[in-house]
Design a protein around this motif. Structure first.
Motif, mmCIF file in Angstrom:
data_model
loop_
_atom_site.group_PDB
_atom_site.id
_atom_site.type_symbol
_atom_site.label_atom_id
_atom_site.label_comp_id
_atom_site.label_asym_id
_atom_site.label_seq_id
_atom_site.Cartn_x
_atom_site.Cartn_y
_atom_site.Cartn_z
ATOM 1 N N UNK A 185 9.127 -7.613 -9.781
ATOM 2 C CA UNK A 185 8.297 -8.011 -8.644
ATOM 3 C C UNK A 185 8.479 -7.068 -7.467
ATOM 4 N N UNK A 186 9.731 -6.729 -7.181
ATOM 5 C CA UNK A 186 10.034 -5.832 -6.064
ATOM 6 C C UNK A 186 9.395 -4.461 -6.283
ATOM 7 N N UNK A 187 9.494 -3.949 -7.505
ATOM 8 C CA UNK A 187 8.952 -2.624 -7.792
ATOM 9 C C UNK A 187 7.426 -2.601 -7.675
ATOM 10 N N UNK A 188 6.779 -3.615 -8.234
ATOM 11 C CA UNK A 188 5.311 -3.666 -8.201
ATOM 12 C C UNK A 188 4.809 -3.767 -6.771
ATOM 13 N N UNK A 189 5.377 -4.708 -6.016
ATOM 14 C CA UNK A 189 4.908 -4.926 -4.645
ATOM 15 C C UNK A 189 5.244 -3.729 -3.762
ATOM 16 N N UNK A 190 6.410 -3.119 -3.964
ATOM 17 C CA UNK A 190 6.766 -1.929 -3.178
ATOM 18 C C UNK A 190 5.770 -0.797 -3.421
ATOM 19 N N UNK A 191 5.358 -0.629 -4.671
ATOM 20 C CA UNK A 191 4.398 0.426 -4.995
ATOM 21 C C UNK A 191 3.052 0.161 -4.323
ATOM 22 N N UNK A 192 2.563 -1.089 -4.445
ATOM 23 C CA UNK A 192 1.286 -1.419 -3.816
ATOM 24 C C UNK A 192 1.371 -1.351 -2.297
ATOM 25 N N UNK A 193 2.480 -1.839 -1.735
ATOM 26 C CA UNK A 193 2.645 -1.798 -0.283
ATOM 27 C C UNK A 193 2.647 -0.360 0.223
ATOM 28 N N UNK A 194 3.360 0.514 -0.466
ATOM 29 C CA UNK A 194 3.435 1.915 -0.043
ATOM 30 C C UNK A 194 2.086 2.611 -0.180
ATOM 31 N N UNK A 195 1.368 2.347 -1.269
ATOM 32 C CA UNK A 195 0.022 2.914 -1.421
ATOM 33 C C UNK A 195 -0.897 2.417 -0.307
ATOM 34 N N UNK A 196 -0.786 1.126 0.007
ATOM 35 C CA UNK A 196 -1.606 0.558 1.077
ATOM 36 C C UNK A 196 -1.286 1.149 2.431
ATOM 37 N N UNK A 197 -0.009 1.393 2.700
ATOM 38 C CA UNK A 197 0.391 2.023 3.964
ATOM 39 C C UNK A 197 -0.163 3.443 4.040
ATOM 40 N N UNK A 198 -0.011 4.195 2.949
ATOM 41 C CA UNK A 198 -0.538 5.563 2.927
ATOM 42 C C UNK A 198 -2.043 5.618 3.098
ATOM 43 N N UNK A 199 -2.733 4.575 2.621
ATOM 44 C CA UNK A 199 -4.197 4.572 2.706
ATOM 45 C C UNK A 199 -4.702 4.479 4.139
ATOM 46 N N UNK A 200 -3.828 4.145 5.068
ATOM 47 C CA UNK A 200 -4.240 4.026 6.465
ATOM 48 C C UNK A 200 -4.088 5.334 7.240
ATOM 49 N N UNK A 201 -3.554 6.353 6.592
ATOM 50 C CA UNK A 201 -3.372 7.648 7.266
ATOM 51 C C UNK A 201 -4.642 8.482 7.148
ATOM 52 N N UNK A 202 -5.617 8.138 7.954
ATOM 53 C CA UNK A 202 -6.882 8.869 8.010
ATOM 54 C C UNK A 202 -7.003 9.556 9.372
ATOM 55 N N UNK A 203 -7.829 10.595 9.481
ATOM 56 C CA UNK A 203 -7.884 11.370 10.730
ATOM 57 C C UNK A 203 -8.194 10.545 11.964
ATOM 58 N N UNK A 204 -9.157 9.607 11.861
ATOM 59 C CA UNK A 204 -9.542 8.853 13.053
ATOM 60 C C UNK A 204 -8.433 7.930 13.540
ATOM 61 N N UNK A 205 -7.483 7.594 12.651
ATOM 62 C CA UNK A 205 -6.388 6.705 13.032
ATOM 63 C C UNK A 205 -5.139 7.461 13.472
#
Length: 461
Positions: free
Chosen positions: A343-363
């Protein structure tokens, strides 16, 4: 039976006969096709007689020539987009800004840098590698991975990053992996975890001062979301930002996880600057053995005090204590192992991908985001320094001295901060092992940051 080697001519004649029969059947079917179509009302369906006509339903599709095909193909490449793209996007503050293709390319390069730091340099690879790929994915032109409502990264973000779902599951996993024994054995180290929260609340002052700069305006809710970075606790940062300042979640989350990963670089210079060689060589006696009963009672006691005194922090601390309780009770090993591993591994992977997805130029490529990153570093540095200084102050009154290096572990980066304390201690004296002593303030720092978040939510939420 026919055998190809013994009767080749017979086999050939039979195959030829089958082919002639198939061709004859095809010709007969074609000859009667118009009558069949007339009888069934399917005259408009494409047939062998209408190969040059327009396929029904395709009337609105423009004709594509070879030249237009090549032009369209060229304009949908990433190279063309990086050179010519010019898009209007909404910033976290609600304003509209123009994003150019070269800015997307710059963010992709940042993503690859983050991947490099995790993969090649070993800086929290479990966090930085998926964060880096999230950054690359979301900035690829035409891929739409971060676009709603069906983009892969958009779904991940909406499912658990932009709310309290993933952070609370992470806290369950942290609790299941945490041993509170060192803290129970040496309760005074909890003061060092509390001292690190000076970095959180002290940064509120600096953010208020930053409002004097032109073009900068942070309200108190936004200031709380930025200041919590000082605790070096990614899930808590996401949790409080989602509640108080959702539009800043992307920036503060990436800053928090980045500083967690950079603990081995940021902390040692501060630790060495604030301690002498003699202080770094202080040896601490072995901790007493903590009983099983103490370890079982501890999570129940902490959780009970939390919901009685600070209910706004009960979700964070409660999930952590739940994870720790199922670990210590020993009768639900399957649940404990699931929380610690799968559970920890799956959620950590999704959480990290989700955090990275917010690194866009306008933000990210704007003054406010740069100030948040700088203030996050200030908060983290203050938290590290105050933990060390409080440890030195405690030594004035303690007969049995503590090594001030473990004060830096008061930040919530578990167990990285404790490892760094141990590493710096070993550099001063190869026989000085501080890891277990540093785990006390380290886990206390997790609780302290969760309590600080609860206070902020109670006051401003």
């Amino acid at each position: 039976m026919l055998n190809l080697k013994q009767n080749p001519m017979k086999v050939f004649k039979i195959c030829l006969l089958l082919m002639v029969g198939a061709i004859a059947f095809s010709l007969v079917t074609t000859a009667f096709a118009p009558r069949v179509e007339a009888q069934t009302g399917r005259e408009n369906l494409p047939s062998i007689h209408n190969m040059d006509g327009i396929i029904p339903g395709s009337e609105d599709i423009p004709e594509v020539t070879f030249n237009s095909y090549l032009q369209n193909l060229g304009e949908t490449t990433g190279i063309y987009a990086f050179i010519n793209d010019k898009l209007s996007k909404e910033t976290p503050s609600g304003d509209t800004t123009t994003v150019f293709g070269w800015q997307e390319l710059l963010m992709i390069l940042v993503g690859f840098l983050v991947i490099y730091l995790g993969a090649a340099k070993g800086f929290e690879p479990l966090l930085l590698i998926p964060i880096g790929f999230g950054v690359v994915f979301v900035n690829i032109p035409f891929a739409g991975m971060g676009a709603g409502p069906h983009g892969f990264l958009h779904i991940i973000y909406e499912a658990g990053v932009g709310n309290e779902f993933f952070p609370l599951i992470i806290f369950m996993g942290i609790g299941a992996m945490t041993d509170f024994g060192p803290l129970i054995a040496n309760p005074k180290t909890a003061l060092l975890g509390a001292a690190a929260q000076f970095g959180v609340f002290g940064t509120l002052f600096f953010i208020s001062v930053a409002n004097l700069l032109p073009g900068v305006a942070f309200n108190l809710k936004e200031a709380c979301s930025v200041a919590i970075i000082g605790g070096a606790d990614g899930p808590t940062t996401i949790y409080i930002a989602a509640k108080l300042a959702p539009h800043l979640l992307a920036t503060v989350a990436v800053a928090a996880y980045s500083y967690m990963a950079l603990v081995p670089i940021i902390q040692p210079p501060i630790m060495k600057a604030l301690t002498s060689e003699k202080e770094r060589k202080i040896k601490m006696r072995q901790l007493r053995e903590v009983s099983k009963k103490e370890k079982i009672i501890f999570p129940i006691l902490v959780f009970s005090l939390t919901f009685l005194l600070l209910p706004s922090a009960a979700s964070l601390i409660g999930c952590m204590m739940f994870g720790n309780f199922i670990k210590e009770i020993g009768v639900v090993d399957r649940l404990s192992k699931t929380a610690q591993n799968e559970l920890m591994n799956i959620v950590s992977m999704f959480l990290s991908l989700g955090v990275g997805s917010q690194m866009t130029p306008e933000k990210f490529l704007n003054p406010s985001s740069l100030i948040i990153v700088v203030m996050g570093l200030v908060a983290f540095a203050i938290a590290t320094a105050t933990g060390i200084l409080i440890a030195k102050l405690m030594n004035v009154f303690l007969k049995e001295k503590i090594n001030p290096l473990i004060g830096s572990a008061g930040v919530s980066a578990v167990p990285m901060a404790a490892r760094v304390s141990n590493k710096v201690g070993l550099e001063a004296d190869p026989g000085n092992f501080l890891l277990m002593h540093a785990m006390g303030p380290n886990v206390a720092g997790v609780l302290g940051t969760a309590i600080a978040a609860g206070v902020m939510i109670a006051v401003y939420g």
